[in-house]
Write an enzyme that holds these catalytic residues in place. Structure first.
Site, short mmCIF file in Angstrom:
data_model
loop_
_atom_site.label_atom_id
_atom_site.label_comp_id
_atom_site.label_asym_id
_atom_site.label_seq_id
_atom_site.Cartn_x
_atom_site.Cartn_y
_atom_site.Cartn_z
N GLU A 149 -8.46 4.14 6.02
CA GLU A 149 -9.06 2.93 4.67
C GLU A 149 -9.19 1.86 4.76
OE1 GLU A 149 -8.62 3.73 -0.14
OE2 GLU A 149 -6.77 3.50 1.10
N HIS A 150 -7.97 0.82 4.19
CA HIS A 150 -7.97 -0.23 5.16
C HIS A 150 -7.48 -0.44 5.93
CE1 HIS A 150 -6.85 1.02 0.47
NE2 HIS A 150 -7.77 0.23 0.21
N GLN B 212 0.64 -0.94 0.41
CA GLN B 212 -0.24 -0.24 -0.08
C GLN B 212 0.81 1.02 0.31
OE1 GLN B 212 -3.82 -0.03 -0.51
NE2 GLN B 212 -2.79 -2.56 -0.85
N HIS C 198 1.64 3.02 -3.58
CA HIS C 198 0.56 4.04 -4.06
C HIS C 198 1.61 5.35 -3.94
CE1 HIS C 198 -3.37 1.77 -4.88
NE2 HIS C 198 -2.88 0.95 -3.91
N ASP D 47 -7.92 -4.12 -4.06
CA ASP D 47 -7.58 -2.93 -4.47
C ASP D 47 -7.90 -3.70 -5.95
OD1 ASP D 47 -6.87 -1.24 -2.87
OD2 ASP D 47 -4.74 -2.15 -2.85
N HIS E 93 -48.70 27.02 6.73
CA HIS E 93 -48.72 24.97 6.07
C HIS E 93 -49.96 25.15 7.15
CE1 HIS E 93 -44.29 25.77 5.44
NE2 HIS E 93 -44.05 24.21 5.61
#
Length: 429
Positions: free
Chosen positions: A317-318, A249, A252, A351, A411
């Site tokens: 995230e993961h 990761q 990335h 992924d 109303h």
């Protein structure tokens, strides 16, 4: 009691280049005022790419398909089948309903697909074929009638495999166009690119900022930041595996956080050594190395209760769980984009191939949202019908009292009218 063995660098260098907020705002404004001319000028300036038409013809798409080897095409189809299968299960879990909640009162719910979606499929350092699968396939499963996809052709280099993935995923239009100018054209519309209702897909800091600035004029999937991973491990974990998965990761981008939270000091120290050994041989070490140096963390805690608590604080995230009983995390963890259980499972599966979506919340957003899924392409709307005079009269009286408590006389009068026998006017009329 947590003990930090390796922390993130407080003095990590800022990313070079212009401020994404300024760049995005200037390009969006130019596209808003000048349409195709602005799109073409920015594409030529930034990507050295300004064809007569950005949209690919069927002939051009077929040519790209011919240029991709058979195994890659087969793999694309298989992965997209995995994504489609999971998306279809998600769609089936969303059911329309209508219920008579009290005599003469019908309330209902429907899920209506967004009319048009713009999917951004990044190029740049890595050709992200998987982003085509993750953004386009669920949109079509949701029933979106028009999906327009953009991907860059930097320097005129056509990304044939990405084009194939976009086409096979079911995109209705394919544009060879990247950057802020692409998402601005999709969101605002130009002479040659009709506007969409929603933007989806990952991108660099400039694309992410452009989506943020365009939000409101169009919907977006998520405010995306750098990819993140957090691994929860006990002493049963293999430090070689932990290091491999952290670096998978980290590659990335140089700002991608990679965090290990473990109950074992021995595993922590062994993982640090493994990371350094593996980095020396990793072809993407020029990216993964700075990410680990500046954003890598190793934290030792007393027990799994504390490990899960730390993981929930990070809301990564993961989150990958490498423990003796990984499924405990299903009940114990609450803040994550996607969860990966056990050594047989890795974040890279999510992924690239397994079928769950890889467009996920970052920067702590997992505290309040999940990732991209079929439901994001659907507008959940409600309707109501009062079918009897008695029910209308009862609700009218209730509405009159409730509205006057808030000093909404208009109303209240709308309610009063329904409280009267049909054709009879209220006293105030």
């Amino acid at each position: 009691m947590r003990r930090i063995i390796k922390g993130a660098s407080a003095s990590a260098p800022a990313a070079a280049g212009a401020d994404p907020r300024t760049v995005a705002a200037e390009i969006i404004d130019d596209v808003r005022r000048n349409g195709d001319a602005a799109v073409r000028a920015h594409s030529e300036r930034l990507d050295k790419w300004a064809p007569a038409e950005f949209r690919l013809s069927e002939r051009q798409i077929e040519e790209s398909l011919r240029r991709v080897d058979r195994q890659t095409l087969s793999d694309i189809r298989e992965v997209q089948a995995n994504v489609r299968r999971f998306a279809e299960r998600q769609r089936a879990s969303l059911r329309d309903f209508e219920e008579e909640t009290q005599p003469g009162v019908l309330l209902g719910q429907r899920s209506i697909p967004v009319g048009a979606v713009g999917a951004y499929v990044p190029g740049g350092r890595y050709p992200l074929l998987a982003s085509a699968h993750m953004t386009i396939v669920p949109a079509k499963v949701a029933g979106v009638a028009r999906v327009a996809a953009c991907t860059p052709a930097t320097g005129g280099d056509l990304p044939h495999a990405t084009i194939a993935a976009i086409h096979l995923a079911g995109a209705d239009e394919v544009y060879l166009l990247g950057g802020v100018q692409a998402v601005a054209a999709l969101a605002l519309g130009t002479e040659s690119i009709p506007r969409v209702d929603m933007l989806v897909g990952p991108g660099n800091a400039y694309v992410a900022e452009a989506k943020r600035q365009l939000f409101g004029e169009v919907g977006i999937d998520l405010f995306a930041g750098p990819t993140e991973v957090l691994i929860v491990a006990d002493d049963s974990a293999d430090p070689f595996v932990v290091a491999v998965d952290l670096l998978s990761q980290a590659e990335h981008g140089p700002d991608s956080p990679a965090v290990l939270v473990t109950t074992s000091a021995g595993l922590a120290e062994a993982t640090l050594r493994e990371v350094e050994d593996q980095l020396a041989k990793l072809p993407t070490r020029d990216v993964a190395g700075p990410a680990w140096r500046d954003h890598g963390e190793v934290i030792v805690v007393d027990d799994l209760d504390e490990a899960f608590a730390v993981a929930d604080e990070y809301a990564s995230e993961h989150v990958q769980v490498l423990t003796r009983q990984p499924r405990l995390a299903l009940d114990r963890l609450h803040n994550y984009g996607s969860l990966f259980l056990g050594e047989r499972t890795c974040v890279s599966f999510g992924d690239k191939v397994i079928g769950t979506n890889h467009v996920l919340p970052t920067r702590g957003a997992a505290r309040y949202t999940g990732g991209l899924w079929v439901g994001m392409y659907l507008k959940t709307v409600t309707y109501q019908e009062v079918t009897t005079d008695s029910a209308s009269a009862y609700l009218g009286e209730l509405c009159g009292r409730a509205a006057r408590a808030e000093r909404f006389e208009g109303h209240a009068r709308s309610g009063d009218l329904r409280a009267q026998p049909r054709g009879q006017r209220p006293a105030w009329a």
